[in-house]
Design a protein around this motif. Structure first.
Motif, PDB file in Angstrom:
ATOM      1  N   GLU A 221       0.884  -1.169   0.000  1.00  0.00           N
ATOM      2  CA  GLU A 221       0.000   0.000   0.000  1.00  0.00           C
ATOM      3  C   GLU A 221       0.921   1.218   0.000  1.00  0.00           C
ATOM      4  N   ARG A 222       0.745   2.088  -0.988  1.00  0.00           N
ATOM      5  CA  ARG A 222       1.661   3.221  -1.114  1.00  0.00           C
ATOM      6  C   ARG A 222       1.077   4.476  -0.492  1.00  0.00           C
ATOM      7  N   PHE A 223       1.966   5.277   0.076  1.00  0.00           N
ATOM      8  CA  PHE A 223       1.565   6.560   0.651  1.00  0.00           C
ATOM      9  C   PHE A 223       2.458   7.659   0.095  1.00  0.00           C
ATOM     10  N   GLU A 224       1.853   8.828  -0.128  1.00  0.00           N
ATOM     11  CA  GLU A 224       2.671   9.994  -0.459  1.00  0.00           C
ATOM     12  C   GLU A 224       3.258  10.539   0.840  1.00  0.00           C
ATOM     13  N   VAL A 225       4.499  11.004   0.769  1.00  0.00           N
ATOM     14  CA  VAL A 225       5.207  11.416   1.987  1.00  0.00           C
ATOM     15  C   VAL A 225       5.525  12.905   1.942  1.00  0.00           C
ATOM     16  N   ARG A 226       5.165  13.595   3.030  1.00  0.00           N
ATOM     17  CA  ARG A 226       5.590  14.994   3.196  1.00  0.00           C
ATOM     18  C   ARG A 226       6.240  15.146   4.569  1.00  0.00           C
ATOM     19  N   ARG A 227       7.103  16.109   4.692  1.00  0.00           N
ATOM     20  CA  ARG A 227       7.766  16.388   5.979  1.00  0.00           C
ATOM     21  C   ARG A 227       6.754  16.859   7.014  1.00  0.00           C
ATOM     22  N   ARG A 228       6.955  16.492   8.262  1.00  0.00           N
ATOM     23  CA  ARG A 228       6.126  17.029   9.338  1.00  0.00           C
ATOM     24  C   ARG A 228       6.861  18.234   9.926  1.00  0.00           C
ATOM     25  N   ASP A 229       6.178  19.356   9.971  1.00  0.00           N
ATOM     26  CA  ASP A 229       6.783  20.544  10.556  1.00  0.00           C
ATOM     27  C   ASP A 229       6.889  20.344  12.066  1.00  0.00           C
ATOM     28  N   THR A 230       8.099  20.459  12.613  1.00  0.00           N
ATOM     29  CA  THR A 230       8.284  20.133  14.030  1.00  0.00           C
ATOM     30  C   THR A 230       7.544  21.105  14.945  1.00  0.00           C
ATOM     31  N   ALA A 231       7.423  22.381  14.518  1.00  0.00           N
ATOM     32  CA  ALA A 231       6.761  23.372  15.379  1.00  0.00           C
ATOM     33  C   ALA A 231       5.247  23.180  15.396  1.00  0.00           C
ATOM     34  N   SER A 236       4.315  19.916   5.853  1.00  0.00           N
ATOM     35  CA  SER A 236       4.816  21.142   5.244  1.00  0.00           C
ATOM     36  C   SER A 236       5.644  20.784   4.016  1.00  0.00           C
ATOM     37  N   GLY A 237       5.634  21.686   3.045  1.00  0.00           N
ATOM     38  CA  GLY A 237       6.445  21.466   1.842  1.00  0.00           C
ATOM     39  C   GLY A 237       5.805  20.491   0.886  1.00  0.00           C
ATOM     40  N   PRO A 238       6.531  20.213  -0.188  1.00  0.00           N
ATOM     41  CA  PRO A 238       5.975  19.377  -1.269  1.00  0.00           C
ATOM     42  C   PRO A 238       5.996  17.889  -0.930  1.00  0.00           C
ATOM     43  N   VAL A 239       5.327  17.096  -1.765  1.00  0.00           N
ATOM     44  CA  VAL A 239       5.414  15.636  -1.659  1.00  0.00           C
ATOM     45  C   VAL A 239       6.844  15.225  -2.028  1.00  0.00           C
ATOM     46  N   LEU A 240       7.482  14.474  -1.139  1.00  0.00           N
ATOM     47  CA  LEU A 240       8.895  14.122  -1.331  1.00  0.00           C
ATOM     48  C   LEU A 240       9.076  12.825  -2.101  1.00  0.00           C
ATOM     49  N   GLY A 241       8.019  12.044  -2.163  1.00  0.00           N
ATOM     50  CA  GLY A 241       8.101  10.726  -2.800  1.00  0.00           C
ATOM     51  C   GLY A 241       7.057   9.836  -2.164  1.00  0.00           C
ATOM     52  N   THR A 242       7.243   8.529  -2.324  1.00  0.00           N
ATOM     53  CA  THR A 242       6.261   7.614  -1.735  1.00  0.00           C
ATOM     54  C   THR A 242       6.964   6.579  -0.866  1.00  0.00           C
ATOM     55  N   VAL A 243       6.183   5.977   0.017  1.00  0.00           N
ATOM     56  CA  VAL A 243       6.663   4.842   0.809  1.00  0.00           C
ATOM     57  C   VAL A 243       5.601   3.756   0.700  1.00  0.00           C
TER      58      VAL A 243
END
Ligand code: SAM
Ligand code: SF4
Length: 332
Positions: A221-231, A236-243
């Motif tokens: 099962e694939r998911f799109e991955v984005r960074r989690r803003d620590t604050a 936050s930010g664009p889709v970085l890829g998939t996992v």
């Protein structure tokens, strides 16, 4: 179609093989290159196989690997042919595999730390695997996919770092739930890392969203991955890829499974967890025609189980019986 080229391996992953003492099949028991090429031809021409994955054991330990791929490619110019490998020695063979007709590659990589890698695989070969991954990419065997099995207390905490590393390089990482296919019979339902836990572990650094592409029977099962803003804690930010997460135990996909498996000694397994095997190679060596072999193969697939049963009874899974073979001997 998943075809195992050998039961032999040069690593000893704890979730797959014993530290020592697993007897290899004899040379005569294992399919020759010509026999493999013929069975693939029957699978494709008579039974509608649309994709081939070579596996093992470790496919790279077969000296005639390049010839086998070239033989299959000569028969089937458009067949996607992929291979799952531990990557040891891949740096020297990637270009030849590509030239022979291999389409793409999956490399197993459970840790980026030498000590953890060695603990999991019982061999100090991390550098060689990393060189193999780079070489596969450079040879054009992409998209390179990485397979990781998480083991509690060993490499589970490293999972977000492993994902960050893969995303940085454009590799698609897939986590595979540990299945009860280890030669040591050490698997327990209670101790395995579930898909739900994997998603939770990754959420430390990332936000996972659904991948809009059709799953189309894929195990992951694939998911799109984005960074989690620590604050703020939000994406936050664009889709970085998939996992990908392959949740064979806790979120099984048996009803969508279209796989047929051939072990290194030419036995058909309709499921990874089958306790029943059908001997195709014996029939081939007795002189059976292609039509007879196709019929035996079809008969074996009619009894493909509806489900493997691991998930039926929750933590106990009392009706599930672990197959006698380890993952390395079936062909993962
Ligand atoms: N030797 C090659 C490799 O490791 O990639 C190919 C064969 S290996 C059996 C294929 C895949 O099965 C690997 O990605 C490995 O991590 C996975 N695997 C092995 N034993 C497993 C288990 N008990 N549960 C889940 N995955 C397993
Ligand atoms: Fe060998 Fe692959 Fe099994 Fe590891 S998972 S022991 S590399 S066959």
């Amino acid at each position: 179609m998943r075809l195992s080229l050998t039961d032999k391996c040069n690593l000893r992953c704890t979730y797959c093989m014993p530290a020592e003492g697993l007897e290899w099949l004899s040379k005569q028991a294992v399919m020759t290159g010509d026999e493999i090429v013929r069975l693939v031809r029957i699978g494709v021409n008579a039974l509608g196989v649309r994709e081939l994955r070579l596996t093992g054991g470790e496919p790279l330990v077969r000296a005639d690997l390049v010839d086998i791929i070239a033989g299959i490619r000569a028969d089937h110019p458009d067949l996607p042919i992929s291979m799952t490998t531990n990557g040891v020695g891949l740096d020297k063979k990637a270009a030849a595999l590509k030239a022979a007709g291999l389409t793409r590659i999956n490399v197993s990589l459970d840790s980026l730390h030498e000590e953890t890698f060695t603990k999991l695989t019982r061999r100090p070969f991390l550098d060689r695997v990393l060189a193999g991954v780079d070489a596969a990419w450079a040879a054009g065997l992409g998209p390179v996919k990485l397979n990781a099995v998480l083991m509690r207390g060993i490499n589970d905490a490293e999972s977000p770092d492993l994902l960050a590393w893969a995303l940085d390089r454009g590799y698609e990482l897939r986590f595979i739930e540990q299945m009860p296919l280890d030669a040591d019979h050490g698997w327990t339902r209670r101790n395995m890392i579930t898909a739900a836990e994997i998603r939770e572990l990754l959420s430390r650094d990332f936000v996972l969203g659904p991948d809009p592409r059709e799953r189309d029977g894929a195990p992951a099962e694939r998911f799109e991955v984005r960074r989690r803003d620590t604050a703020t804690g939000v994406a936050s930010g664009p889709v970085l890829g998939t996992v990908g997460i392959i949740a064979s135990v806790t979120e099984p996909f048996c009803s969508d499974c279209r796989r047929t498996r051939i072990t290194a000694e030419g036995k058909i397994m309709s499921c990874l967890f089958s306790r029943e095997e059908f001997d195709l190679l014996g029939l081939l060596r007795e002189g059976a025609t292609d039509a007879e072999l196709a019929e035996r193969w079809q008969d074996a697939m009619w009894v493909k189980p509806k489900a493997h049963g691991m998930d039926h009874t929750g933590l106990g899974a009392a009706d599930f019986v672990q197959p006698d073979r380890s993952m390395s001997a079936i062909g993962g």
